[in-house]
Design an enzyme around this catalytic site. Structure first.
Site, PDB file in Angstrom:
ATOM      1  N   LYS A   7       0.831  -1.206   0.000  1.00 21.62           N
ATOM      2  CA  LYS A   7       0.000   0.000   0.000  1.00 21.62           C
ATOM      3  C   LYS A   7       0.875   1.270   0.000  1.00 21.62           C
ATOM      4  O   LYS A   7       0.586   2.212  -0.711  1.00 21.62           O
ATOM      5  CB  LYS A   7      -0.938   0.026   1.218  1.00 21.62           C
ATOM      6  CG  LYS A   7      -1.980  -1.088   1.205  1.00 21.62           C
ATOM      7  CD  LYS A   7      -3.064  -0.850   2.235  1.00 21.62           C
ATOM      8  CE  LYS A   7      -2.567  -0.895   3.670  1.00 21.62           C
ATOM      9  NZ  LYS A   7      -2.000  -2.191   4.105  1.00 21.62           N
ATOM     10  N   ARG A  19     -10.219   0.395   8.907  1.00 24.49           N
ATOM     11  CA  ARG A  19      -9.813  -1.002   9.039  1.00 24.49           C
ATOM     12  C   ARG A  19     -10.933  -1.855   9.603  1.00 24.49           C
ATOM     13  O   ARG A  19     -10.819  -3.079   9.616  1.00 24.49           O
ATOM     14  CB  ARG A  19      -8.611  -1.096   9.972  1.00 24.49           C
ATOM     15  CG  ARG A  19      -7.266  -1.127   9.247  1.00 24.49           C
ATOM     16  CD  ARG A  19      -6.246  -1.374  10.317  1.00 24.49           C
ATOM     17  NE  ARG A  19      -4.953  -1.809   9.924  1.00 24.49           N
ATOM     18  CZ  ARG A  19      -3.929  -1.037   9.594  1.00 24.49           C
ATOM     19  NH1 ARG A  19      -4.103   0.247   9.430  1.00 24.49           N
ATOM     20  NH2 ARG A  19      -2.738  -1.551   9.381  1.00 24.49           N
ATOM     21  N   ARG A  67      11.377  -6.281   4.331  1.00 21.85           N
ATOM     22  CA  ARG A  67      11.312  -4.814   4.281  1.00 21.85           C
ATOM     23  C   ARG A  67      12.277  -4.208   5.308  1.00 21.85           C
ATOM     24  O   ARG A  67      12.397  -4.692   6.434  1.00 21.85           O
ATOM     25  CB  ARG A  67       9.878  -4.369   4.595  1.00 21.85           C
ATOM     26  CG  ARG A  67       9.740  -2.860   4.659  1.00 21.85           C
ATOM     27  CD  ARG A  67       8.336  -2.422   4.493  1.00 21.85           C
ATOM     28  NE  ARG A  67       7.478  -2.780   5.625  1.00 21.85           N
ATOM     29  CZ  ARG A  67       6.191  -2.458   5.676  1.00 21.85           C
ATOM     30  NH1 ARG A  67       5.621  -1.819   4.677  1.00 21.85           N
ATOM     31  NH2 ARG A  67       5.456  -2.805   6.723  1.00 21.85           N
ATOM     32  N   ARG A 113      11.176  -2.864  11.099  1.00 20.44           N
ATOM     33  CA  ARG A 113      10.145  -2.322  11.991  1.00 20.44           C
ATOM     34  C   ARG A 113       9.718  -3.382  13.003  1.00 20.44           C
ATOM     35  O   ARG A 113       9.601  -4.552  12.644  1.00 20.44           O
ATOM     36  CB  ARG A 113       8.906  -1.912  11.168  1.00 20.44           C
ATOM     37  CG  ARG A 113       8.958  -0.519  10.658  1.00 20.44           C
ATOM     38  CD  ARG A 113       7.880  -0.208   9.647  1.00 20.44           C
ATOM     39  NE  ARG A 113       6.549  -0.700   9.952  1.00 20.44           N
ATOM     40  CZ  ARG A 113       5.467  -0.435   9.214  1.00 20.44           C
ATOM     41  NH1 ARG A 113       5.566   0.337   8.149  1.00 20.44           N
ATOM     42  NH2 ARG A 113       4.289  -0.917   9.523  1.00 20.44           N
ATOM     43  N   ARG A 159      -0.673  -9.295  12.940  1.00 19.30           N
ATOM     44  CA  ARG A 159      -1.248  -8.272  12.049  1.00 19.30           C
ATOM     45  C   ARG A 159      -2.105  -8.904  10.958  1.00 19.30           C
ATOM     46  O   ARG A 159      -3.165  -8.407  10.626  1.00 19.30           O
ATOM     47  CB  ARG A 159      -0.132  -7.449  11.402  1.00 19.30           C
ATOM     48  CG  ARG A 159       0.500  -6.459  12.342  1.00 19.30           C
ATOM     49  CD  ARG A 159       1.801  -5.941  11.799  1.00 19.30           C
ATOM     50  NE  ARG A 159       1.628  -4.985  10.716  1.00 19.30           N
ATOM     51  CZ  ARG A 159       2.587  -4.652   9.865  1.00 19.30           C
ATOM     52  NH1 ARG A 159       3.778  -5.226   9.939  1.00 19.30           N
ATOM     53  NH2 ARG A 159       2.373  -3.755   8.930  1.00 19.30           N
TER      54      ARG A 159
HETATM   55  P1  AMP Z   1       0.050   0.475   9.076  1.00 24.11           P
HETATM   56  O1  AMP Z   1       1.220   1.346   8.837  1.00 24.11           O
HETATM   57  O2  AMP Z   1      -1.188   0.953   8.370  1.00 24.11           O
HETATM   58  O3  AMP Z   1       0.341  -0.989   8.852  1.00 24.11           O
HETATM   59  O4  AMP Z   1      -0.323   0.628  10.638  1.00 24.11           O
HETATM   60  C1  AMP Z   1       0.599   0.243  11.642  1.00 24.11           C
HETATM   61  C2  AMP Z   1      -0.147  -0.065  12.905  1.00 24.11           C
HETATM   62  O5  AMP Z   1      -0.874   1.103  13.352  1.00 24.11           O
HETATM   63  C3  AMP Z   1      -1.205  -1.152  12.804  1.00 24.11           C
HETATM   64  O6  AMP Z   1      -0.648  -2.460  12.936  1.00 24.11           O
HETATM   65  C4  AMP Z   1      -2.116  -0.793  13.980  1.00 24.11           C
HETATM   66  O7  AMP Z   1      -1.533  -1.164  15.210  1.00 24.11           O
HETATM   67  C5  AMP Z   1      -2.119   0.725  13.949  1.00 24.11           C
HETATM   68  N1  AMP Z   1      -3.195   1.239  13.080  1.00 24.11           N
HETATM   69  C6  AMP Z   1      -3.042   2.028  11.986  1.00 24.11           C
HETATM   70  N2  AMP Z   1      -4.229   2.344  11.450  1.00 24.11           N
HETATM   71  C7  AMP Z   1      -5.171   1.742  12.224  1.00 24.11           C
HETATM   72  C8  AMP Z   1      -6.590   1.676  12.173  1.00 24.11           C
HETATM   73  N3  AMP Z   1      -7.294   2.315  11.202  1.00 24.11           N
HETATM   74  N4  AMP Z   1      -7.234   0.954  13.125  1.00 24.11           N
HETATM   75  C9  AMP Z   1      -6.559   0.334  14.094  1.00 24.11           C
HETATM   76  N5  AMP Z   1      -5.213   0.331  14.188  1.00 24.11           N
HETATM   77  C10 AMP Z   1      -4.510   1.036  13.270  1.00 24.11           C
END
Ligand code: AMP
Length: 267
Positions: free
Chosen positions: A41, A121, A160, A193, A204
């Site tokens: 993404k 999400r 990554r 990360r 995740r």
């Molecule tokens: P991402 O970079 O989108 O993979 O987000 C990293 C982490 O942030 C996720 O694994 C969640 O812990 C948290 N996170 C980001 N966006 C959301 C969301 N819309 N709802 C819940 N947790 C989120």
């Protein structure tokens, strides 16, 4: 010429405003990017921002920015709880995420448009987004769901590496740096990360699988969902996305280049 607007308002929330917003498209795009962690993404978001000018609004980036500036944002118990959940690879609670989005409602009717990445999400988040958009104006142009087999995703995530300094993203196999462990852009150190570690990746992916079905149904019912094959190279995937957006058949200028040409001072 500025290609991307800065995202100060999004990352900081509150009263913060963007100081270098970049060229305005004549008609902004309002997009949502869905897909499992590691499907690409972020890579596609960069290409979409570059081409269409929409501002990249990632909820994950808000939390990572708070981690980097603990004295500013991560001071509150709410943000602390969010960052703890993130480090374990779990979803942050709807309550917290929705509060954070409400605080940034201005970004949802920005003249640059938006590309939401990582939000919504859950179906609860999707419903709140609908309500907020009804309140402030824009309609979603498209929800793009990037789809790839699980083994492709795991391979992408475990390889990554992110630069500590400039945050550029690399991959040991698909996008290696010239010197192992060192960023090509700025010489910064690369790291894995916390949430890309195998134990967090599993959590995740499970969290994604457990919550995304109703979100997909929600957008399919609204008629804005497009499923895009994301198993190929970044260029192939982007071509698939462009085909979807261009099939939307918008008569006005479609890309940021067209917007920049319109706004350039006469030679
Ligand atoms: P991402 O970079 O989108 O993979 O987000 C990293 C982490 O942030 C996720 O694994 C969640 O812990 C948290 N996170 C980001 N966006 C959301 C969301 N819309 N709802 C819940 N947790 C989120």
């Amino acid at each position: 010429m500025l290609r991307k607007g800065d995202r100060t308002a999004w990352l900081k929330g509150g009263r913060a405003t963007c100081i270098a917003p970049g060229p305005f498209p004549k008609r902004p795009w309002y997009l949502v990017l869905l897909g499992p962690p590691g499907v690409g993404k972020g890579t596609q978001a960069d290409k979409l921002v570059e081409t269409y000018g929409a501002c990249h609004l990632s909820t994950g980036e808000i939390f990572r920015a708070a981690c980097r500036n603990p004295c500013e944002a991560a001071d509150s118990p709410v943000m602390r709880a969010a960052l703890d959940a993130m480090a374990r690879g779990e979803l942050v609670s709807d309550e917290i995420v929705i509060e954070i989005i409400r605080e940034r409602i201005r970004c949802l009717h920005c003249m640059h448009g938006f590309l939401l990445d990582g939000f919504p999400r859950t179906v609860e988040q999707a419903r709140v987004l609908d309500q907020l958009l009804e309140q402030v104006g824009p309609r979603l142009d498209a929800v793009i769901l990037l789809d790839a087999p699980e083994e492709v995703i795991i391979q992408r995530l475990s390889g990554r590496r992110v630069c500590r300094r400039c945050k550029a993203s690399w991959h040991v196999q698909y996008k290696p740096t010239r010197v192992d462990g060192i960023c090509d852009n700025c010489g910064g150190e690369l790291f894995l990360r916390d949430d890309d570690r195998p134990e967090s990746v599993k959590v995740r992916l499970d969290a994604y699988r457990n919550t995304i079905g109703p979100v997909i149904d929600h957008y399919r019912d609204s008629g804005v969902l497009h499923v895009v094959d994301a198993s190929g190279s970044p260029e192939q995937v982007f071509a698939n996305i462009r085909a979807v957006l261009e099939a939307e058949g918008r008569p006005w200028e479609k890309t940021l280049d067209e917007a920049a040409a319109r706004q350039a001072p006469p030679a």
